[in-house]
Design a protein around this motif. Sequence first.
Motif, short mmCIF file in Angstrom:
data_model
loop_
_atom_site.label_atom_id
_atom_site.label_comp_id
_atom_site.label_asym_id
_atom_site.label_seq_id
_atom_site.Cartn_x
_atom_site.Cartn_y
_atom_site.Cartn_z
N THR A 155 0.79 -1.23 0.00
CA THR A 155 0.00 0.00 0.00
C THR A 155 0.83 1.28 0.00
OG1 THR A 155 -0.19 -0.01 2.41
CG2 THR A 155 -1.95 -1.10 1.17
N GLN A 156 2.11 1.19 0.28
CA GLN A 156 2.94 2.40 0.36
C GLN A 156 2.96 3.19 -0.93
OE1 GLN A 156 6.66 1.00 2.01
NE2 GLN A 156 6.15 1.84 4.01
N GLY A 157 2.95 2.51 -2.05
CA GLY A 157 2.97 3.21 -3.33
C GLY A 157 1.67 3.92 -3.63
N LEU A 158 0.59 3.50 -2.99
CA LEU A 158 -0.72 4.09 -3.24
C LEU A 158 -1.04 5.25 -2.31
CD1 LEU A 158 -2.64 0.69 -3.52
CD2 LEU A 158 -1.71 2.06 -5.40
N ALA A 159 -0.28 5.37 -1.23
CA ALA A 159 -0.59 6.38 -0.21
C ALA A 159 0.25 7.64 -0.41
CB ALA A 159 -0.33 5.80 1.17
N ASN A 160 -0.29 8.74 0.09
CA ASN A 160 0.41 10.02 0.00
C ASN A 160 1.38 10.25 1.15
OD1 ASN A 160 -0.94 10.74 -2.36
ND2 ASN A 160 -2.68 11.51 -1.20
N SER A 161 1.20 9.51 2.25
CA SER A 161 2.05 9.69 3.41
C SER A 161 2.20 8.37 4.16
CB SER A 161 1.46 10.75 4.35
OG SER A 161 0.25 10.27 4.91
N LYS A 162 3.16 8.36 5.08
CA LYS A 162 3.38 7.17 5.91
C LYS A 162 2.14 6.88 6.75
CE LYS A 162 5.97 5.87 9.99
NZ LYS A 162 6.91 6.30 11.00
N GLU A 163 1.54 7.91 7.31
CA GLU A 163 0.34 7.75 8.15
C GLU A 163 -0.81 7.16 7.35
OE1 GLU A 163 2.13 10.69 8.02
OE2 GLU A 163 3.19 10.32 9.91
N GLU A 164 -1.00 7.65 6.13
CA GLU A 164 -2.07 7.14 5.28
C GLU A 164 -1.83 5.68 4.92
OE1 GLU A 164 -3.96 7.93 0.87
OE2 GLU A 164 -2.99 9.61 1.89
N ALA A 165 -0.59 5.32 4.62
CA ALA A 165 -0.24 3.93 4.30
C ALA A 165 -0.51 3.03 5.51
CB ALA A 165 1.22 3.83 3.87
N ASN A 166 -0.14 3.49 6.72
CA ASN A 166 -0.39 2.71 7.92
C ASN A 166 -1.88 2.51 8.15
OD1 ASN A 166 2.13 1.95 9.10
ND2 ASN A 166 2.49 4.09 9.57
N LYS A 167 -2.67 3.57 8.01
CA LYS A 167 -4.12 3.45 8.21
C LYS A 167 -4.74 2.51 7.19
CE LYS A 167 -4.60 7.75 10.57
NZ LYS A 167 -5.40 8.75 11.08
N THR A 168 -4.29 2.60 5.96
CA THR A 168 -4.81 1.71 4.92
C THR A 168 -4.44 0.27 5.22
OG1 THR A 168 -4.62 3.49 3.28
CG2 THR A 168 -4.78 1.24 2.44
N ALA A 169 -3.19 0.03 5.60
CA ALA A 169 -2.75 -1.33 5.91
C ALA A 169 -3.52 -1.91 7.10
CB ALA A 169 -1.25 -1.36 6.18
N MET A 170 -3.75 -1.09 8.12
CA MET A 170 -4.52 -1.57 9.29
C MET A 170 -5.96 -1.88 8.90
SD MET A 170 -3.05 0.59 12.56
CE MET A 170 -3.14 2.21 11.82
N ALA A 171 -6.56 -1.03 8.07
CA ALA A 171 -7.94 -1.26 7.64
C ALA A 171 -8.04 -2.53 6.81
CB ALA A 171 -8.45 -0.06 6.84
N ILE A 172 -7.08 -2.75 5.93
CA ILE A 172 -7.09 -3.96 5.10
C ILE A 172 -6.87 -5.20 5.95
CG2 ILE A 172 -5.85 -5.18 3.27
CD1 ILE A 172 -5.56 -2.41 1.90
N GLN A 173 -6.01 -5.09 6.95
CA GLN A 173 -5.78 -6.25 7.82
C GLN A 173 -7.05 -6.58 8.62
OE1 GLN A 173 -2.53 -6.08 10.67
NE2 GLN A 173 -2.09 -8.22 10.22
N ARG A 174 -7.75 -5.57 9.10
CA ARG A 174 -9.03 -5.83 9.79
C ARG A 174 -10.03 -6.46 8.82
NH1 ARG A 174 -7.85 -1.01 12.38
NH2 ARG A 174 -8.99 0.21 10.84
N TYR A 175 -10.06 -5.95 7.59
CA TYR A 175 -10.94 -6.49 6.55
C TYR A 175 -10.62 -7.97 6.31
CZ TYR A 175 -12.71 -7.43 1.84
OH TYR A 175 -13.33 -8.00 0.76
N ALA A 176 -9.35 -8.28 6.16
CA ALA A 176 -8.93 -9.66 5.90
C ALA A 176 -9.29 -10.57 7.07
CB ALA A 176 -7.42 -9.71 5.63
N THR A 177 -9.12 -10.07 8.29
CA THR A 177 -9.47 -10.86 9.48
C THR A 177 -10.97 -11.14 9.52
OG1 THR A 177 -7.62 -9.89 10.70
CG2 THR A 177 -9.36 -10.91 12.01
N ASN A 178 -11.77 -10.11 9.29
CA ASN A 178 -13.22 -10.27 9.28
C ASN A 178 -13.68 -11.17 8.14
OD1 ASN A 178 -13.50 -8.64 11.54
ND2 ASN A 178 -13.79 -6.78 10.34
#
Length: 186
Positions: free
Chosen positions: A89-112
């Motif tokens: 996701t780092q290449g898709l995000a504008n910042s480190k914080e945005e990449a982290n939030k996206t990665a956390m959201a996707i991980q929650r999505y994958a878990t669910n």
Amino acid sequence: TMNTQRSIGSAVTGLQQFQAAVGGITDKYRGMGVTSQQVLDMITNMAQSMGSFSQVSTEAAGHIAQLSMHGGASASEFTSAYTSILQMTQGLANSKEEANKTAMAIQRYATNLAMANGVPINVMMNQLANVSDQVATTMGSNPQALAQAVVQASQLGTTLEGIASIMNNHLNIEQSIAAEMEASVL
């Protein structure tokens, strides 16, 4: 903290901030059995996977601690999957914080998604952590699509890598037939 600094080979300039962050995560989840050593291990694993301590988010460490408390996968399995997702996701995000939030959201999505479809969470996290470059390229480095593909592969009784192997064999058969036809024409 000093052991973590040495193990990742980084000079931590904000050592007090780092200690406070680790202490905050530990305090928040101590009642549920999370120790400071587990938090340090998560942060160290993330830093080693990403090759730099500067990429580590203490918010992500808290997120992983929370996921691992609910079970289904170990903290190291969640950490490995998180770093793999973050790198995609780092290449898709504008910042480190945005990449982290996206990665956390996707991980929650994958878990669910895994829980909703009866796929063991550790299987989901291990497959997301070990996605080959070929599979990632085929899926467009889209972690959400990869999570859905893991579920579908599990329902078929195989893995993403198994499906990739089948696809490669199918392509080889087509190439073999084309080569045979060319040889017969010659």
